[in-house]
Design an enzyme around this catalytic site. Structure first.
Site, mmCIF file in Angstrom:
data_model
loop_
_atom_site.group_PDB
_atom_site.id
_atom_site.type_symbol
_atom_site.label_atom_id
_atom_site.label_comp_id
_atom_site.label_asym_id
_atom_site.label_seq_id
_atom_site.Cartn_x
_atom_site.Cartn_y
_atom_site.Cartn_z
ATOM 1 N N HIS A 1 5.461 -4.592 -3.612
ATOM 2 C CA HIS A 1 5.288 -4.675 -2.160
ATOM 3 C C HIS A 1 3.974 -5.339 -1.762
ATOM 4 C CE1 HIS A 1 6.230 -3.677 1.933
ATOM 5 N NE2 HIS A 1 5.149 -2.948 2.096
ATOM 6 N N SER B 1 3.324 -6.016 5.399
ATOM 7 C CA SER B 1 4.067 -4.773 5.594
ATOM 8 C C SER B 1 4.140 -4.405 7.077
ATOM 9 C CB SER B 1 3.421 -3.666 4.755
ATOM 10 O OG SER B 1 4.281 -2.555 4.640
ATOM 11 N N ASP C 1 11.336 -5.120 -4.295
ATOM 12 C CA ASP C 1 10.391 -4.416 -3.427
ATOM 13 C C ASP C 1 11.061 -3.138 -2.949
ATOM 14 O OD1 ASP C 1 8.709 -3.463 -1.454
ATOM 15 O OD2 ASP C 1 8.459 -5.377 -0.436
#
Length: 285
Positions: free
Chosen positions: A266, A116, A238
């Site tokens: 995610h 991320s 996602d």
């Protein structure tokens, strides 16, 4: 930091004191060194998480790599007293944490794996000191989380601001509502529960600060400056970083490859770790 790795070997370079601080990077970021390989693999967690989130992935690499785990300041078991609002006002401050760890442990040609927001943190650090990096792996990356012009980040700027206002006003409620959305995979609610618990462990002030730095960042202009080989791992569904975002990054990075995982949500390193390991091993080999 653990004083020895799994094989009892001490890091090659003694810990160094950070300038202006009476602590080392290893203490500040709760660094762990595992494995005994000649190559180095560093795992960097995403927003609201910590190094424990890699527990299903990193054991597959300790035979061939020296593995580095750490927590950003304000996350996990890091030393939150090291927080400086000015330093951490942009993602580059968190990238400096990464570079400090590399300097202290005398790490070069590191294979950096970021989940991320750590994807962009690693990218920024690699731009500053490319010789420290052998490759980047980005899992669910996003250079900008909101829509700007023709760029589709996935959310409107006003929606991002509203989410951050909720985070600031009610950290617990935000964690409970957002964890299942971010994790996806409703058939395994225990994963969302783990993510919620991780969010809740953060100090509310630091969670809000890191959240604003993360979700209001725009690093699109930095992408063409990344020169190291990069693997982009994207999930099929996602809500935080859609396929279009991964494809955008792939188009911007001069030396990248794009892999669409057989996974959703995610956090595939938690929900589909075997898929992540398989793709990462193919890339590193």
């Amino acid at each position: 930091m653990s004083g020895m790795n799994d094989h009892g070997d001490r890091p090659e370079k003694a810990a160094i004191l950070l300038k202006g601080e009476n602590m080392t990077a290893s203490h500040r970021n709760n660094v762990k060194v595992l494995g005994n390989g000649e190559r180095t693999l560093m795992f960097a967690h995403g927003y609201g998480c910590d190094q424990s989130m890699w527990r299903h992935v990193y054991p597959s690499f300790t035979d061939q790599f020296r593995v580095i785990l750490f927590d950003y300041v304000g996350s996990g078991s890091s030393d939150s007293s090291a927080f400086e609002k000015t330093r951490y006002s942009t993602l580059r401050g968190y990238g400096q944490d990464v570079l400090d760890i590399m300097e202290e442990l005398d790490l070069h040609e590191v294979h950096f794996v970021g989940h991320s927001v750590s994807s962009m943190i690693g990218a920024l650090a690699s731009i500053q000191y490319p010789d420290r990096f052998a490759s980047l792996t980005m899992i669910g990356p996003s250079p900008c989380y909101f829509n700007v012009g023709n760029y589709v980040g996935g959310m409107e700027r006003a929606d991002v601001e509203s989410l951050l206002d909720t985070l600031e006003s009610n950290h617990i409620s935000w964690s409970a509502s957002m964890a299942p959305v971010i994790m996806g995979n409703p058939e395994t609610p225990e994963l969302a529960g783990e993510l919620e618990a991780s969010f809740c462990r953060m100090d509310p002030f630091l969670a809000n600060h890191f959240g604003r730095v993360t979700f209001l960042s725009d690093n699109r202009a930095d992408l063409p400056k990344v020169t190291v080989n990069t693997l982009i791992l994207q999930c099929q569904k996602d809500i935080i970083a859609g396929i279009a975002v991964g494809e955008y990054i792939h188009a911007c990075l001069p030396n990248s490859q794009f892999v669409l995982l057989n996974a959703t949500g995610h956090c595939p390193h938690l929900s589909a770790p075997k898929e992540v390991v398989k793709a990462l091993q193919a890339f590193l080999n």
